[in-house]
Design a protein around this motif. Structure first.
Motif, short mmCIF file in Angstrom:
data_model
loop_
_atom_site.label_atom_id
_atom_site.label_comp_id
_atom_site.label_asym_id
_atom_site.label_seq_id
_atom_site.Cartn_x
_atom_site.Cartn_y
_atom_site.Cartn_z
N PHE A 265 0.96 -1.27 0.07
CA PHE A 265 0.05 -0.21 -0.02
C PHE A 265 0.68 1.30 -0.05
O PHE A 265 0.64 2.28 -0.78
CB PHE A 265 -1.08 -0.21 1.13
CG PHE A 265 -1.96 0.93 1.25
CD1 PHE A 265 -2.82 1.51 0.65
CD2 PHE A 265 -1.62 2.13 2.04
CE1 PHE A 265 -3.72 2.35 0.47
CE2 PHE A 265 -2.43 3.30 2.33
CZ PHE A 265 -3.38 3.57 1.46
N ALA A 266 1.90 1.10 0.86
CA ALA A 266 2.90 2.16 0.87
C ALA A 266 3.34 2.27 -0.61
O ALA A 266 3.60 3.78 -0.95
CB ALA A 266 3.86 2.32 1.97
N GLY A 267 3.71 1.52 -1.06
CA GLY A 267 4.54 1.56 -2.43
C GLY A 267 3.50 2.02 -3.74
O GLY A 267 3.89 2.76 -4.50
N ILE A 268 2.09 1.76 -3.42
CA ILE A 268 1.23 2.39 -4.43
C ILE A 268 1.26 3.88 -4.07
O ILE A 268 1.13 4.63 -5.04
CB ILE A 268 -0.47 1.90 -4.04
CG1 ILE A 268 -0.27 0.38 -4.41
CG2 ILE A 268 -1.36 2.69 -4.85
CD1 ILE A 268 -1.35 -0.45 -4.19
N ILE A 269 1.14 4.47 -2.87
CA ILE A 269 1.14 5.75 -2.53
C ILE A 269 2.53 6.69 -2.98
O ILE A 269 2.35 7.25 -3.78
CB ILE A 269 1.11 6.15 -1.15
CG1 ILE A 269 -0.16 5.57 -0.70
CG2 ILE A 269 1.09 7.86 -0.73
CD1 ILE A 269 -0.26 5.82 0.71
N GLY A 270 3.59 5.83 -2.92
CA GLY A 270 5.17 6.53 -3.44
C GLY A 270 5.24 6.45 -4.91
O GLY A 270 5.57 7.45 -5.19
N ALA A 271 4.69 5.22 -5.63
CA ALA A 271 4.75 5.29 -6.71
C ALA A 271 3.84 6.55 -7.46
O ALA A 271 4.16 6.63 -8.86
CB ALA A 271 4.41 4.01 -7.54
N ARG A 285 18.74 10.07 -9.98
CA ARG A 285 19.71 9.32 -9.28
C ARG A 285 19.69 9.44 -7.67
O ARG A 285 19.73 8.47 -6.96
CB ARG A 285 21.21 9.75 -9.72
CG ARG A 285 22.23 8.74 -9.03
CD ARG A 285 23.66 9.33 -9.46
NE ARG A 285 24.01 10.52 -8.88
CZ ARG A 285 25.30 10.94 -8.92
NH1 ARG A 285 26.33 10.36 -9.60
NH2 ARG A 285 25.56 12.17 -8.18
N ALA A 286 19.36 10.65 -7.27
CA ALA A 286 19.30 11.24 -5.83
C ALA A 286 18.12 10.13 -5.25
O ALA A 286 18.31 9.70 -4.29
CB ALA A 286 18.99 12.46 -5.57
N MET A 287 17.22 10.04 -6.00
CA MET A 287 15.80 9.35 -5.36
C MET A 287 16.15 7.79 -5.63
O MET A 287 15.99 7.27 -4.24
CB MET A 287 14.73 9.40 -6.45
CG MET A 287 13.70 8.31 -6.61
SD MET A 287 12.71 8.34 -5.11
CE MET A 287 11.52 6.91 -5.47
N ILE A 321 9.13 4.06 -0.54
CA ILE A 321 10.26 4.86 -1.45
C ILE A 321 10.89 3.88 -2.50
O ILE A 321 11.50 4.07 -3.50
CB ILE A 321 11.46 5.53 -0.51
CG1 ILE A 321 12.56 6.13 -1.54
CG2 ILE A 321 12.13 4.61 0.11
CD1 ILE A 321 13.48 7.30 -0.54
N LEU A 322 11.04 2.47 -1.96
CA LEU A 322 11.65 1.50 -2.72
C LEU A 322 10.85 1.11 -4.04
O LEU A 322 11.27 0.99 -5.25
CB LEU A 322 11.88 0.39 -1.81
CG LEU A 322 12.49 -0.98 -2.65
CD1 LEU A 322 13.82 -0.66 -3.06
CD2 LEU A 322 12.59 -2.17 -1.77
N MET A 323 9.29 0.92 -3.62
CA MET A 323 8.73 0.67 -4.82
C MET A 323 8.39 1.46 -5.87
O MET A 323 7.92 1.35 -6.89
CB MET A 323 7.26 -0.15 -4.18
CG MET A 323 7.63 -1.39 -3.49
SD MET A 323 6.15 -1.88 -2.45
CE MET A 323 5.10 -2.68 -4.06
N ALA A 324 8.67 2.66 -5.36
CA ALA A 324 8.28 3.92 -6.11
C ALA A 324 9.64 4.25 -7.05
O ALA A 324 9.64 4.95 -8.19
CB ALA A 324 8.29 5.65 -5.39
N SER A 325 10.65 3.31 -6.77
CA SER A 325 11.77 3.38 -7.79
C SER A 325 11.45 2.83 -9.20
O SER A 325 12.11 3.26 -10.11
CB SER A 325 12.89 2.61 -7.05
OG SER A 325 13.42 3.54 -5.91
#
Length: 402
Positions: A265-271, A285-287, A321-325
């Motif tokens: 769920f956090a990945g959905i928000i982040g992505a 790159r910073a992300m 943050i990881l899944m938004a990558s």
């Protein structure tokens, strides 16, 4: 190599028509359906094994065929998408919807379910490898990161839906109800995608420019991105596979399912939120470096302390943050590869991700008997990824001539 302008350069047709968003919406539903169908049996594998009169390992194979087939088909399907996009994605839609309907013929037959899974898994690379091309063909450069984010969010929505609905639907009506409920959106999405492919692209590519896959061999930048996708997707798969036995050693095994849902769920928000902001500021790159650093810190922290609130907070932050990558990497590959090679580039990256899922799952399995060892292994892998990310350019370079 063909390149495109960096985000922020406004091209023709900067205003996006509602039709383009409808095309993207139909595609997102198709993407979510592939993940929902892939993980149909994962939340209820022991119950399904009893109904089908087979062992749990065989039920696991119904999901395991997907990454294996993806690895085999990723590059050829990517190349086909570059050469004949409409044909390739149309077939992917038909295989997804058709495979879902095939499973309805004999819901409790393992052979029929395996047949349906094989059909769906053959269509999955054609669908998922289209993420960047759907964005590039329908949206101007400054909107493409948003479009890629929506396609990527659909991946995670499908995964989360599979985890949340599998048990309740099975309890309410067994496999017939579960398979029918999942076949409906898949069939609808396939029909919508076939209609959407009749809409001419606003930014057509040049299929004749993508003559071979030889350019991939020497593309150091894309290999670095592939290594990061290997780590990111592999980490998520390893967590989803082994979190329950890992936490069982610390007395929190019953919380594993909820924590995986929190991470997703956090990945959905982040992505959905981070990639457009990162692309607009050219801070890709910073992300990616921040995602890997946070992931390493999260697994070190989880290995040291095990109360539920602590675990939930770290899994939320890591998932965010990881899944938004993933959409950040896909957006960067779209800018780098250019419109004529996006299918091959995306196929290469997602092939690496599926391979990472297999390798890191097996790696964690080797040390699963040692408390905290799988978590420390994943932390170490994230630190390796951080070192690789340092070798990426700090910003998108201006397009080269030619």
């Amino acid at each position: 190599m063909t390149t495109v302008a960096a985000p922020g350069v406004v091209g023709p047709a900067a205003r996006v028509s509602p039709t383009r968003w409808l095309v993207l919406g139909g595609y997102a539903l198709l993407v979510a359906s592939t993940q929902l169908l892939w993980l149909t049996f994962a939340p209820i594998d022991t119950s399904v094994a009893r109904v089908m009169h087979t062992d749990v390992g065989s039920i696991g194979d119904l999901a395991a065929v997907f990454p294996l087939i993806y690895i085999v088909l990723a590059l050829p399907t990517g190349r086909w998408l570059d050469a004949r996009f409409g044909q390739a994605l149309g077939l992917g839609a038909l295989l997804t919807g058709g495979g879902a309907l095939l499973r309805l013929i004999a819901p409790t037959s393992f052979v029929w379910q395996l047949s349906g899974q094989l059909v769906i898994s053959a269509g999955q690379p054609l669908v998922l490898n289209s993420i960047t091309k759907i964005a590039a063909r329908n949206f101007p450069p400054e909107k493409r990161a948003t479009a890629i984010s929506i396609g990527s969010v659909a991946l995670f929505v499908g995964i989360l839906a599979a985890v949340l609905v599998g048990g309740p639907l099975f309890d309410a009506g067994g496999l017939p109800l579960l398979l029918a409920a999942e076949a409906i959106p898949a069939a609808v999405a396939a029909g919508l995608m076939l209609l959407a492919l009749r809409v001419p692209p606003a930014f057509p590519d040049n299929p004749s420019a993508a003559v071979s896959l030889r350019w991939l061999a020497g593309d150091r930048f894309l290999w670095l991105l592939a290594a990061l996708v290997f780590i990111g997707m592999g980490t998520y798969n390893a967590v989803a596979t082994w979190l329950q036995p890992i936490l069982e050693k610390f007395g929190q095994g019953g919380a594993a399912g909820g924590l995986i849902a929190v991470m997703t769920f956090a990945g959905i928000i982040g992505a959905g939120v981070l990639p457009p902001l990162v692309a607009a500021r050219d801070r890709r790159r910073a992300m990616l470096m921040a995602a890997l650093a946070v992931s390493a810190a999260a697994f070190f922290a989880i290995s040291a302390r095990h109360d539920l609130l602590w675990l939930g907070a770290w899994f939320f932050v890591d998932g965010f943050i990881l899944m938004a990558s993933l959409p950040v990497v896909l957006d960067w590959s779209e800018v780098h590869a250019g419109p004529d090679r996006q299918g091959a580039a995306t196929g290469f990256l997602l092939m690496a991700g599926n391979l990472g899922g297999l390798v890191l799952v097996l790696g964690a399995q080797l040390v699963i008997g040692i408390p905290s060892a799988p978590l420390l292994m994943l932390a170490a892998v994230a630190l390796v990824g951080l070192a690789l990310a340092l070798r990426l350019p700090a910003a998108v370079r201006p397009p080269a001539a030619g």
